[in-house]
Motif scaffolding. Sequence first.
Motif, PDB file in Angstrom:
ATOM      1  N   SER A 180       0.836  -1.193   0.000  1.00  0.00           N
ATOM      2  CA  SER A 180       0.000   0.000   0.000  1.00  0.00           C
ATOM      3  C   SER A 180       0.874   1.247   0.000  1.00  0.00           C
ATOM      4  O   SER A 180       1.636   1.481   0.932  1.00  0.00           O
ATOM      5  N   PRO A 181       0.785   2.039  -1.057  1.00  0.00           N
ATOM      6  CA  PRO A 181       1.519   3.299  -1.097  1.00  0.00           C
ATOM      7  C   PRO A 181       0.732   4.390  -0.388  1.00  0.00           C
ATOM      8  O   PRO A 181      -0.498   4.340  -0.308  1.00  0.00           O
ATOM      9  N   LYS A 182       1.479   5.368   0.113  1.00  0.00           N
ATOM     10  CA  LYS A 182       0.832   6.522   0.741  1.00  0.00           C
ATOM     11  C   LYS A 182       1.641   7.768   0.402  1.00  0.00           C
ATOM     12  O   LYS A 182       2.855   7.779   0.558  1.00  0.00           O
ATOM     13  N   SER A 183       0.938   8.808  -0.021  1.00  0.00           N
ATOM     14  CA  SER A 183       1.597  10.060  -0.376  1.00  0.00           C
ATOM     15  C   SER A 183       1.003  11.189   0.448  1.00  0.00           C
ATOM     16  O   SER A 183      -0.026  11.753   0.088  1.00  0.00           O
ATOM     17  N   PRO A 184       1.660  11.557   1.561  1.00  0.00           N
ATOM     18  CA  PRO A 184       1.132  12.626   2.412  1.00  0.00           C
ATOM     19  C   PRO A 184       1.207  13.994   1.744  1.00  0.00           C
ATOM     20  O   PRO A 184       0.395  14.872   2.039  1.00  0.00           O
ATOM     21  N   ASP A 185       2.176  14.182   0.876  1.00  0.00           N
ATOM     22  CA  ASP A 185       2.290  15.403   0.088  1.00  0.00           C
ATOM     23  C   ASP A 185       3.095  15.058  -1.159  1.00  0.00           C
ATOM     24  O   ASP A 185       3.619  13.954  -1.274  1.00  0.00           O
ATOM     25  N   LYS A 186       3.206  15.988  -2.083  1.00  0.00           N
ATOM     26  CA  LYS A 186       3.778  15.621  -3.372  1.00  0.00           C
ATOM     27  C   LYS A 186       5.279  15.375  -3.313  1.00  0.00           C
ATOM     28  O   LYS A 186       5.855  14.870  -4.270  1.00  0.00           O
ATOM     29  N   ALA A 187       5.911  15.684  -2.183  1.00  0.00           N
ATOM     30  CA  ALA A 187       7.350  15.431  -2.046  1.00  0.00           C
ATOM     31  C   ALA A 187       7.646  14.089  -1.391  1.00  0.00           C
ATOM     32  O   ALA A 187       8.808  13.699  -1.293  1.00  0.00           O
ATOM     33  N   HIS A 188       6.630  13.395  -0.929  1.00  0.00           N
ATOM     34  CA  HIS A 188       6.822  12.140  -0.219  1.00  0.00           C
ATOM     35  C   HIS A 188       5.936  11.041  -0.772  1.00  0.00           C
ATOM     36  O   HIS A 188       4.756  11.269  -1.084  1.00  0.00           O
ATOM     37  N   LEU A 189       6.526   9.855  -0.887  1.00  0.00           N
ATOM     38  CA  LEU A 189       5.757   8.680  -1.286  1.00  0.00           C
ATOM     39  C   LEU A 189       6.329   7.483  -0.532  1.00  0.00           C
ATOM     40  O   LEU A 189       7.464   7.095  -0.758  1.00  0.00           O
ATOM     41  N   ASN A 190       5.535   6.946   0.378  1.00  0.00           N
ATOM     42  CA  ASN A 190       5.975   5.826   1.198  1.00  0.00           C
ATOM     43  C   ASN A 190       5.327   4.543   0.708  1.00  0.00           C
ATOM     44  O   ASN A 190       4.265   4.558   0.084  1.00  0.00           O
ATOM     45  N   LEU A 191       6.004   3.429   0.997  1.00  0.00           N
ATOM     46  CA  LEU A 191       5.488   2.119   0.604  1.00  0.00           C
ATOM     47  C   LEU A 191       5.408   1.242   1.838  1.00  0.00           C
ATOM     48  O   LEU A 191       6.422   0.995   2.495  1.00  0.00           O
ATOM     49  N   HIS A 192       4.212   0.787   2.149  1.00  0.00           N
ATOM     50  CA  HIS A 192       4.020  -0.100   3.291  1.00  0.00           C
ATOM     51  C   HIS A 192       3.702  -1.502   2.779  1.00  0.00           C
ATOM     52  O   HIS A 192       2.889  -1.651   1.858  1.00  0.00           O
ATOM     53  N   ILE A 193       4.354  -2.487   3.385  1.00  0.00           N
ATOM     54  CA  ILE A 193       4.136  -3.875   2.960  1.00  0.00           C
ATOM     55  C   ILE A 193       3.714  -4.691   4.171  1.00  0.00           C
ATOM     56  O   ILE A 193       4.429  -4.741   5.173  1.00  0.00           O
ATOM     57  N   ASN A 194       2.554  -5.317   4.074  1.00  0.00           N
ATOM     58  CA  ASN A 194       2.041  -6.175   5.150  1.00  0.00           C
ATOM     59  C   ASN A 194       2.396  -7.630   4.897  1.00  0.00           C
ATOM     60  O   ASN A 194       2.549  -8.068   3.753  1.00  0.00           O
ATOM     61  N   SER A 195       2.496  -8.373   5.974  1.00  0.00           N
ATOM     62  CA  SER A 195       2.646  -9.839   5.895  1.00  0.00           C
ATOM     63  C   SER A 195       3.689 -10.245   4.856  1.00  0.00           C
ATOM     64  O   SER A 195       3.405 -10.961   3.889  1.00  0.00           O
ATOM     65  N   LEU A 196       4.896  -9.800   5.053  1.00  0.00           N
ATOM     66  CA  LEU A 196       5.959 -10.011   4.074  1.00  0.00           C
ATOM     67  C   LEU A 196       6.168 -11.486   3.753  1.00  0.00           C
ATOM     68  O   LEU A 196       6.102 -12.359   4.631  1.00  0.00           O
ATOM     69  N   GLU A 197       6.429 -11.753   2.469  1.00  0.00           N
ATOM     70  CA  GLU A 197       6.678 -13.106   1.975  1.00  0.00           C
ATOM     71  C   GLU A 197       8.083 -13.166   1.372  1.00  0.00           C
ATOM     72  O   GLU A 197       8.662 -12.143   1.009  1.00  0.00           O
ATOM     73  N   LEU A 198       8.591 -14.395   1.235  1.00  0.00           N
ATOM     74  CA  LEU A 198       9.939 -14.573   0.679  1.00  0.00           C
ATOM     75  C   LEU A 198      10.058 -13.923  -0.702  1.00  0.00           C
ATOM     76  O   LEU A 198      11.080 -13.325  -1.044  1.00  0.00           O
ATOM     77  N   GLY A 199       8.998 -14.024  -1.483  1.00  0.00           N
ATOM     78  CA  GLY A 199       9.015 -13.487  -2.841  1.00  0.00           C
ATOM     79  C   GLY A 199       9.026 -11.971  -2.917  1.00  0.00           C
ATOM     80  O   GLY A 199       9.195 -11.405  -4.004  1.00  0.00           O
ATOM     81  N   ASP A 200       8.859 -11.315  -1.773  1.00  0.00           N
ATOM     82  CA  ASP A 200       8.917  -9.853  -1.770  1.00  0.00           C
ATOM     83  C   ASP A 200      10.355  -9.352  -1.750  1.00  0.00           C
ATOM     84  O   ASP A 200      10.595  -8.144  -1.903  1.00  0.00           O
ATOM     85  N   SER A 201      11.294 -10.260  -1.548  1.00  0.00           N
ATOM     86  CA  SER A 201      12.706  -9.862  -1.549  1.00  0.00           C
ATOM     87  C   SER A 201      13.073  -9.278  -2.901  1.00  0.00           C
ATOM     88  O   SER A 201      12.893  -9.924  -3.950  1.00  0.00           O
ATOM     89  N   ALA A 202      13.569  -8.047  -2.884  1.00  0.00           N
ATOM     90  CA  ALA A 202      13.859  -7.321  -4.122  1.00  0.00           C
ATOM     91  C   ALA A 202      14.486  -5.989  -3.744  1.00  0.00           C
ATOM     92  O   ALA A 202      14.599  -5.649  -2.558  1.00  0.00           O
ATOM     93  N   VAL A 203      14.862  -5.250  -4.778  1.00  0.00           N
ATOM     94  CA  VAL A 203      15.268  -3.862  -4.564  1.00  0.00           C
ATOM     95  C   VAL A 203      14.107  -2.975  -5.002  1.00  0.00           C
ATOM     96  O   VAL A 203      13.595  -3.121  -6.121  1.00  0.00           O
TER      97      VAL A 203
END
Lengths: 115, 116
Positions: free
Chosen positions: B65-88
């Motif tokens: 789930s991405p969240k952008s509080p303002d146009k200079a910020h964009l955060n990425l939240h990941i729930n219930s992480l899985e092995l396949g989420d390993s990446a850059v």
Amino acid sequence: AQTVTQSQPEMSVQEAETVTLSCTYDTSESDYYLFWYKQPPSRQMILVIRQEAYKQQNATENRFSVNFQKAAKSFSLKISDSQLGDAAMYFCAYRRDTGRRALTFGSGTRLQVQP
Amino acid sequence: DTAVSQTPKYLVTQMGNDKSIKCEQNLGHDTMYWYKQDSKKFLKIMFSYNNKELIINETVPNRFSPKSPDKAHLNLHINSLELGDSAVYFCASSQDWDNESGNTIYFGEGSWLTVV
């Protein structure tokens, strides 16, 4: 959907020599942008060169130049006087001019530079 | 002065955890992105925001789930992480319709996520 193809998974060049990396793309658009990004082992994505499709003149940035063939949908990167620091993954990328404008990347070419 | 900065740069976490990656750009750009680079180095768009509005939402699990509080910020939240989420994960930004920047997308240094 647009696709970008880099047919050379790996390339090797001697220091001071010239190498050309290939890229082809598929699009039905007439206006778009093309880019080459370099990714060294540090993983940072560094812009090397960009080309606007409406410009006929090939872009040049110091030792880096492109051969843009719009009709053939080809966008190759030429690196002259290769240096050890040029060793990296190189990604070709396409960006539309309208609508959905995220970059579409090719699969990359790993360039090795031999001393 | 880093133009697009991401934190953390490295993250090792266990399966099932929830984690966030933060991104900030000081370029004054109005569009921000999250890209994922998998183990085979393939780069793919995940999300894009323009002036805090979601404009691209690729087919990714809704655990992301991405969240952008303002146009200079964009955060990425990941729930219930899985092995396949390993990446850059790369954050990026652009100022569209700007002839000077040539519609270029500028990238952060990447956040290397390892799920164990």
